[in-house]
Design a protein around this motif. Structure first.
Motif, PDB file in Angstrom:
ATOM      1  N   SER A   4       0.590  -1.208   0.181  1.00  0.00           N
ATOM      2  CA  SER A   4      -0.054   0.000   0.019  1.00  0.00           C
ATOM      3  C   SER A   4       0.892   1.176  -0.104  1.00  0.00           C
ATOM      4  O   SER A   4       0.495   2.263  -0.713  1.00  0.00           O
ATOM      5  CB  SER A   4      -1.034   0.073   1.244  1.00  0.00           C
ATOM      6  N   ALA A   5       1.950   1.271   0.610  1.00  0.00           N
ATOM      7  CA  ALA A   5       2.966   2.421   0.722  1.00  0.00           C
ATOM      8  C   ALA A   5       3.442   2.675  -0.586  1.00  0.00           C
ATOM      9  O   ALA A   5       3.650   3.922  -0.984  1.00  0.00           O
ATOM     10  CB  ALA A   5       4.123   1.937   1.830  1.00  0.00           C
ATOM     11  N   ARG A   6       3.384   1.681  -1.679  1.00  0.00           N
ATOM     12  CA  ARG A   6       3.859   2.074  -3.174  1.00  0.00           C
ATOM     13  C   ARG A   6       2.910   2.292  -3.938  1.00  0.00           C
ATOM     14  O   ARG A   6       3.015   2.542  -5.175  1.00  0.00           O
ATOM     15  CB  ARG A   6       4.976   1.063  -3.300  1.00  0.00           C
ATOM     16  N   ALA A   7       1.586   2.160  -3.619  1.00  0.00           N
ATOM     17  CA  ALA A   7       0.416   2.006  -4.483  1.00  0.00           C
ATOM     18  C   ALA A   7       0.310   3.748  -4.888  1.00  0.00           C
ATOM     19  O   ALA A   7       0.412   4.590  -4.153  1.00  0.00           O
ATOM     20  CB  ALA A   7      -0.876   1.666  -3.974  1.00  0.00           C
ATOM     21  N   THR A   8       0.077   3.774  -6.063  1.00  0.00           N
ATOM     22  CA  THR A   8      -0.080   5.240  -6.691  1.00  0.00           C
ATOM     23  C   THR A   8      -1.489   5.441  -7.543  1.00  0.00           C
ATOM     24  O   THR A   8      -1.751   6.424  -7.983  1.00  0.00           O
ATOM     25  CB  THR A   8       1.070   5.570  -7.841  1.00  0.00           C
ATOM     26  N   THR A   9      -2.100   4.253  -7.666  1.00  0.00           N
ATOM     27  CA  THR A   9      -3.520   4.403  -8.155  1.00  0.00           C
ATOM     28  C   THR A   9      -4.609   3.751  -7.196  1.00  0.00           C
ATOM     29  O   THR A   9      -4.131   2.538  -6.547  1.00  0.00           O
ATOM     30  CB  THR A   9      -3.341   3.689  -9.525  1.00  0.00           C
ATOM     31  N   VAL A  10      -5.773   3.926  -7.318  1.00  0.00           N
ATOM     32  CA  VAL A  10      -6.995   3.365  -6.615  1.00  0.00           C
ATOM     33  C   VAL A  10      -6.889   1.838  -7.306  1.00  0.00           C
ATOM     34  O   VAL A  10      -7.168   0.745  -6.539  1.00  0.00           O
ATOM     35  CB  VAL A  10      -8.177   4.107  -7.065  1.00  0.00           C
TER      36      VAL A  10
ATOM     37  N   GLY B 109      -6.411  -3.693  -5.623  1.00  0.00           N
ATOM     38  CA  GLY B 109      -5.959  -4.711  -5.956  1.00  0.00           C
ATOM     39  C   GLY B 109      -5.398  -5.748  -4.481  1.00  0.00           C
ATOM     40  O   GLY B 109      -5.529  -6.811  -4.201  1.00  0.00           O
ATOM     41  N   ILE B 110      -4.887  -4.827  -3.858  1.00  0.00           N
ATOM     42  CA  ILE B 110      -4.445  -5.050  -2.663  1.00  0.00           C
ATOM     43  C   ILE B 110      -5.339  -5.509  -1.530  1.00  0.00           C
ATOM     44  O   ILE B 110      -5.398  -6.415  -0.791  1.00  0.00           O
ATOM     45  CB  ILE B 110      -3.425  -3.945  -2.035  1.00  0.00           C
ATOM     46  N   ALA B 111      -6.464  -4.783  -1.603  1.00  0.00           N
ATOM     47  CA  ALA B 111      -7.709  -4.914  -0.765  1.00  0.00           C
ATOM     48  C   ALA B 111      -8.350  -6.315  -1.049  1.00  0.00           C
ATOM     49  O   ALA B 111      -8.771  -6.993  -0.346  1.00  0.00           O
ATOM     50  CB  ALA B 111      -8.593  -4.084  -0.829  1.00  0.00           C
TER      51      ALA B 111
ATOM     52  N   ALA C 232      -9.786 -13.273 -11.165  1.00  0.00           N
ATOM     53  CA  ALA C 232     -10.628 -12.312 -12.154  1.00  0.00           C
ATOM     54  C   ALA C 232      -9.942 -10.792 -12.051  1.00  0.00           C
ATOM     55  O   ALA C 232      -9.728 -10.049 -13.040  1.00  0.00           O
ATOM     56  CB  ALA C 232     -11.928 -12.268 -11.545  1.00  0.00           C
ATOM     57  N   TYR C 233      -9.521 -10.378 -11.024  1.00  0.00           N
ATOM     58  CA  TYR C 233      -8.963  -9.134 -10.699  1.00  0.00           C
ATOM     59  C   TYR C 233      -7.534  -8.784 -11.211  1.00  0.00           C
ATOM     60  O   TYR C 233      -7.290  -7.996 -12.140  1.00  0.00           O
ATOM     61  CB  TYR C 233      -8.970  -8.455  -9.342  1.00  0.00           C
ATOM     62  N   SER C 234      -6.794  -9.907 -11.132  1.00  0.00           N
ATOM     63  CA  SER C 234      -5.541  -9.805 -11.690  1.00  0.00           C
ATOM     64  C   SER C 234      -5.444 -10.272 -13.366  1.00  0.00           C
ATOM     65  O   SER C 234      -4.297  -9.965 -13.852  1.00  0.00           O
ATOM     66  CB  SER C 234      -4.548 -10.836 -10.997  1.00  0.00           C
TER      67      SER C 234
END
Length: 180
Positions: free
Chosen positions: A57-63, A68-70, A121-123
């Motif tokens: 999450s600390a490296r995430a830059t987009t929703v 995807g992490i969630a 499905a998400y990936s």
């Protein structure tokens, strides 16, 4: 002549290291702000806590990345909840809640497969509505298990498990909802 060149090189290296070190805390603060801003859009008080527990999450830059992490976190929660509920079923052998906990475990076990389908499905870039449909199985397992136990007992041995599962799945669904 070699000494001044070496001194300049060392000085430049020190300046670069100091610059990089000075920029790190602000990058982390910026990422924390992004997570907080995104979570605020979901109206879930547990969103920041859930996402902050995962280093990605600390490296995430987009929703999209946060969603995807969630989804990953929610899937892991559902899988661990299934194992925990099964353990509670075994502990309650011959007790009032034995069959109810077995029913809960069945729901959680089915939801674990659905949670993995949501991750897959998400990936693979699947349709967000398919991801949501799969993800909701975990949410409803937590809600339904809690409701079934409340009808049979004043104290639920899996109340925290149910609440955490429902919350994590709900946050994942809401973050996916921000994408469409």
């Amino acid at each position: 002549m070699a000494r001044p060149a070496a001194a300049v090189t060392v000085l430049l290296a020190v300046v670069v290291l100091v610059s990089v070190a000075a920029s790190l805390p602000s990058a982390v603060v910026g990422d924390a702000r992004f997570v907080a801003r995104t979570c605020k859009r979901t109206n879930h008080t547990e969103c920041v806590k859930m996402l902050s527990a995962d280093r990605r999450s600390a490296r995430a830059t987009t929703v999209h990345q946060l969603a995807g992490i969630a989804v990953d976190i929610a899937a892991a929660t559902v899988k661990s909840s299934a194992a925990a509920v099964y353990g509670k079923f075994l502990e309650n052998h011959g007790q009032v809640l034995e069959l109810t906990l077995l029913e809960c475990w069945w729901m959680y076990d089915l939801a674990a497969g659905e949670a993995q389908a949501a991750v897959d499905a998400y990936s693979s870039g699947g349709a967000y509505l398919d991801v949501v449909r799969h993800q909701l199985a975990g949410y409803y397992a937590g809600i339904m298990c809690g409701n079934m136990i409340v009808r049979r007992s004043k104290v639920s041995p899996v109340a925290d498990i149910d609440r955490t599962t429902a919350t994590h799945c709900n946050i994942a669904v809401d973050l996916i909802g921000l994408l469409y």
